[in-house]
Scaffold this active site. Structure first.
Site, short mmCIF file in Angstrom:
data_model
loop_
_atom_site.label_atom_id
_atom_site.label_comp_id
_atom_site.label_asym_id
_atom_site.label_seq_id
_atom_site.Cartn_x
_atom_site.Cartn_y
_atom_site.Cartn_z
N LYS A 45 -21.59 -15.45 0.70
CA LYS A 45 -23.04 -15.30 0.76
C LYS A 45 -23.48 -13.88 1.07
CE LYS A 45 -24.43 -20.07 1.03
NZ LYS A 45 -24.76 -21.23 1.83
N ARG A 67 -17.49 -25.24 3.40
CA ARG A 67 -17.69 -25.38 1.94
C ARG A 67 -17.43 -24.01 1.33
NH1 ARG A 67 -21.71 -24.29 -1.59
NH2 ARG A 67 -22.12 -25.75 -3.28
#
Ligand code: HH2
Length: 255
Positions: A201, A235
């Protein structure tokens, strides 16, 4: 949890539309230590300006062939459907998904919870917010997750089927993401398993000055801290390295 994005536009650059390639990637993820595979047919870039939303029919055309192949070829691996649309969730369940991962789970009006309840699914409720204004970040994320969990339980989802996720990057600044990771024990002590999604991210890219595909070490640091903070699962895109990081972090922290 290994990420399988059946998309042309995922932010991380890992999206694929070719079913054989996705199934090969899935096999590799399972071999490398993924316990669950999360299949998504719409990029969460949907909130970015100019993004063309994916209609349910197109999302289903993407994910159903993948779900069907995974059910046939990896029958022992639980499959999660990453969607915010009830009509996609319903069909995905008929095609074999047994987890429902909703990035808008914190706003669910009961439609997703009812599907989860009816089919006995694991239900991931992710925190999300329009804008990133908070008076007290961790308290607000905690309270909104707990309220959503209580609503899901009222719609018939058993408590033990609910998984909470702080939603890194969704209505959060880079600083917010770091604070949520630092203070994760305040969320993991609430009586629900917690899933954390730091993979590749932007907050990692900002810290490291690297592009999406060059954030594996940053993801590893975040995953280790998440496990140390009590997370039950992470995840990730890069299952092979991160599963190893998680295995060692888990052994150190939990013995
Ligand atoms: N992050 C993304 C998508 N789904 N689900 C949960 N539970 N937690 C997350 O942090 C999360 C999520 C965004 O990542 P990715 O799927 O790689 O990107 P895109 O949505 O662009 O396909």
């Amino acid at each position: 949890m290994g990420i399988l994005n059946v998309t042309p536009d995922s932010f991380s650059g890992d999206g694929l539309l070719e079913v054989d390639e996705l199934v090969n990637r899935a096999r590799e993820m399972v071999r490398d230590g993924a316990d669950v595979l999360d299949v998504g047919g719409e990029s969460t870039a949907y909130w970015r300006p100019g993004y063309q939303p994916v209609p349910a029919g197109e999302e289903l055309r993407r994910v159903l062939p993948v779900l069907e192949r995974l059910r046939a070829e990896l029958p022992g691996t639980p499959i999660s459907i990453d969607t915010r649309k009830p009509e996609v969730a319903r069909e995905a369940v008929a095609a074999g998904a047994i987890w429902l991962n909703d990035v808008e789970g914190v706003w669910d009006d009961g439609s997703m919870a009812e599907i989860a309840a009816k089919h006995g699914l694991a239900f991931v409720i992710m925190h999300n917010r329009h804008g990133s204004e908070y008076r007290d970040l961790v308290a607000e994320v905690r309270d909104e997750l707990l309220e959503a969990a209580a609503r899901a339980e009222a719609h018939g989802v058993p408590k033990e089927h609910i998984i909470l996720d702080p939603g890194l990057g969704f209505g959060k600044t880079g600083e917010h993401n770091l604070e949520l990771l630092r203070r994760l024990p305040e969320l993991t002590g609430l009586g629900y398993p917690v899933l954390v999604g730091p993979s590749r991210k932007r907050f990692l890219g900002r810290l490291l000055g690297t592009a999406e595909q060059d954030r594996v070490e940053g993801t590893a640091a975040a995953a280790a801290i998440a496990i140390a903070g009590g997370a039950a699962a992470v995840r990730v895109h890069d299952v092979r390295p991160i599963a190893r990081v998680v295995q060692v972090a888990d052994a150190i922290v939990r013995g």
